[in-house]
Scaffold this motif. Structure first.
Motif, PDB file in Angstrom:
ATOM      1  N   LYS B  51       7.492  -4.176  19.324  1.00  0.00           N
ATOM      2  CA  LYS B  51       8.473  -3.262  19.917  1.00  0.00           C
ATOM      3  C   LYS B  51       9.659  -4.016  20.512  1.00  0.00           C
ATOM      4  O   LYS B  51      10.801  -3.574  20.434  1.00  0.00           O
ATOM      5  CB  LYS B  51       7.805  -2.398  20.992  1.00  0.00           C
ATOM      6  CG  LYS B  51       6.882  -1.334  20.420  1.00  0.00           C
ATOM      7  CD  LYS B  51       6.209  -0.557  21.534  1.00  0.00           C
ATOM      8  CE  LYS B  51       5.303   0.526  20.962  1.00  0.00           C
ATOM      9  NZ  LYS B  51       4.516   1.198  22.008  1.00  0.00           N
ATOM     10  N   TYR B  61       2.714  -0.992  11.555  1.00  0.00           N
ATOM     11  CA  TYR B  61       1.611  -0.181  12.084  1.00  0.00           C
ATOM     12  C   TYR B  61       0.506   0.051  11.056  1.00  0.00           C
ATOM     13  O   TYR B  61      -0.600   0.411  11.416  1.00  0.00           O
ATOM     14  CB  TYR B  61       2.135   1.160  12.580  1.00  0.00           C
ATOM     15  CG  TYR B  61       2.980   1.032  13.829  1.00  0.00           C
ATOM     16  CD1 TYR B  61       2.412   0.580  15.010  1.00  0.00           C
ATOM     17  CD2 TYR B  61       4.328   1.356  13.821  1.00  0.00           C
ATOM     18  CE1 TYR B  61       3.169   0.462  16.160  1.00  0.00           C
ATOM     19  CE2 TYR B  61       5.095   1.235  14.968  1.00  0.00           C
ATOM     20  CZ  TYR B  61       4.511   0.784  16.141  1.00  0.00           C
ATOM     21  OH  TYR B  61       5.255   0.655  17.268  1.00  0.00           O
ATOM     22  N   LYS B  62       0.826  -0.137   9.787  1.00  0.00           N
ATOM     23  CA  LYS B  62      -0.185   0.086   8.739  1.00  0.00           C
ATOM     24  C   LYS B  62      -0.928  -1.198   8.392  1.00  0.00           C
ATOM     25  O   LYS B  62      -1.874  -1.178   7.615  1.00  0.00           O
ATOM     26  CB  LYS B  62       0.494   0.664   7.501  1.00  0.00           C
ATOM     27  CG  LYS B  62       1.115   1.997   7.792  1.00  0.00           C
ATOM     28  CD  LYS B  62       1.676   2.649   6.575  1.00  0.00           C
ATOM     29  CE  LYS B  62       2.272   3.988   6.970  1.00  0.00           C
ATOM     30  NZ  LYS B  62       2.770   4.747   5.843  1.00  0.00           N
ATOM     31  N   ARG B  68      -0.949  -8.204  10.992  1.00  0.00           N
ATOM     32  CA  ARG B  68      -0.160  -7.955  12.205  1.00  0.00           C
ATOM     33  C   ARG B  68       0.145  -9.253  12.941  1.00  0.00           C
ATOM     34  O   ARG B  68       1.283  -9.508  13.329  1.00  0.00           O
ATOM     35  CB  ARG B  68      -0.907  -6.997  13.139  1.00  0.00           C
ATOM     36  CG  ARG B  68      -0.823  -5.563  12.716  1.00  0.00           C
ATOM     37  CD  ARG B  68      -1.352  -4.643  13.797  1.00  0.00           C
ATOM     38  NE  ARG B  68      -1.245  -3.250  13.370  1.00  0.00           N
ATOM     39  CZ  ARG B  68      -1.243  -2.210  14.199  1.00  0.00           C
ATOM     40  NH1 ARG B  68      -1.349  -2.399  15.486  1.00  0.00           N
ATOM     41  NH2 ARG B  68      -1.139  -0.990  13.740  1.00  0.00           N
TER      42      ARG B  68
END
Lengths: 85, 218
Positions: B51, B61-62, B68
């Motif tokens: 963010k 987000y997937k 990540r």
């Protein structure tokens, strides 16, 4: 129908990991693919799994999926007519 | 002369090797030796970094836990390098290493197929059941068309890593690599040392191995 649409929005947010999106951010009449939520082909597979797992609806024909997944409202309409659970 | 041009460390704080009272591990993030995040809980660290430092790549987000952490490390690293606008094409590749492969996602995917009576295999979890998806994610994001490779080793081994990095430069078009260690056991247990090396490491893998060892001790 409104209750089903809200439930469906929450389910879509959960299975597609749309972490920054709230149900009220999703326009139920907006296209799910291409614009709107801009979902991709893997998301389409997840929606097919969601339909079977949560509503007992098996989508075998990919062309059928194109029509069913036009928008959340169209999905909800299809679910209400075809659900087995 | 340093062979490592820029580096990012995301590592568990020494004092928090075991779970804290709240059940969350704490991490530190450093870029080129400078602290970006002094301490943050593992379960929110990556999302907060996203963010604050990215924010416009919702595919994050997937991603599975390995992607990540590797994606965020690469974003911080490449911002530090300050050459995001350059058209790298075949001149840059991505070679990463770890010991846990895609275990974090494999475990989550396995949970969707454990019970044959109620199994609903998740397509979005299945697509991340290979560690080299991470090298692809970084290459796609930055339009790198050079070599991509993800090597799973028995344990962290700077000698083997350096030898493979040097060998990768046998590709005559390759000028630099985003490389390093990205290990992810689960959503709250990961360890990263990611860095950039250039073609001048060729013939200097022993020195590179020493540099990598020193960076892990910082």
């Amino acid at each position: 129908m409104e209750e089903l649409i809200l439930k469906l929005k929450n389910e879509i947010i959960e299975v597609l990991n749309l972490e920054d999106i709230k149900p009220e951010d999703i326009d139920e009449n907006a296209p799910l693919f291409g614009e709107g939520l801009a979902l991709d082909s893997i998301d389409a597979l997840e929606l097919i799994v969601l339909m079977e797992k949560n509503y007992g609806i098996k989508i075998k024909d990919p062309n059928e999926g194109k029509d069913i997944f036009k928008s959340v409202a169209v999905m909800a309409e299809y679910i209400s007519k075809n659900r087995t659970k | 002369m340093s062979l490592v041009k820029h580096y990012v460390r995301i590592n568990q704080l020494v004092g928090s090797r075991s779970l804290t009272a709240s059940g969350v591990r704490n991490y530190r993030v450093t870029i080129d030796g400078k602290t970006l995040v002094e301490t943050a809980p593992a379960d929110t660290l990556l999302t907060e970094l996203y963010k604050t430092h990215v924010g416009d790549y919702s595919k994050f987000y997937k991603m599975d836990p390995l992607c990540r952490v590797g994606f965020m490390a690469s974003e911080l690293l490449l911002t530090a390098e300050d050459c995001r606008q350059k058209q790298w094409g075949e001149s840059r590749g991505v070679v990463l290493f770890n010991a846990t492969s895609s275990l974090a996602d494999d475990r989550n995917y396995q949970a969707t197929i454990d019970d044959s009576e109620t199994a609903f295999p998740s397509p979005s979890l299945f697509v991340y059941t290979l560690p080299n998806v991470l090298t692809g994610e970084i290459a796609i994001r930055n339009h790198y068309y050079g070599e991509t490779n993800f090597v799973v080793l028995p344990e962290f081994d700077s000698n083997t890593m350096s030898a493979i990095i040097e060998m990768t430069f046998c590709d005559k078009y390759l000028q630099s690599l985003v490389t390093g260690w990205v290990d992810c056991y689960d959503e709250t247990n990961y360890n990263v040392l990611m860095f950039i090396v250039e073609r001048d490491v060729t013939g200097h893998s022993t020195e590179l191995s020493q540099e990598i060892k020193i960076l892990t001790e910082k």
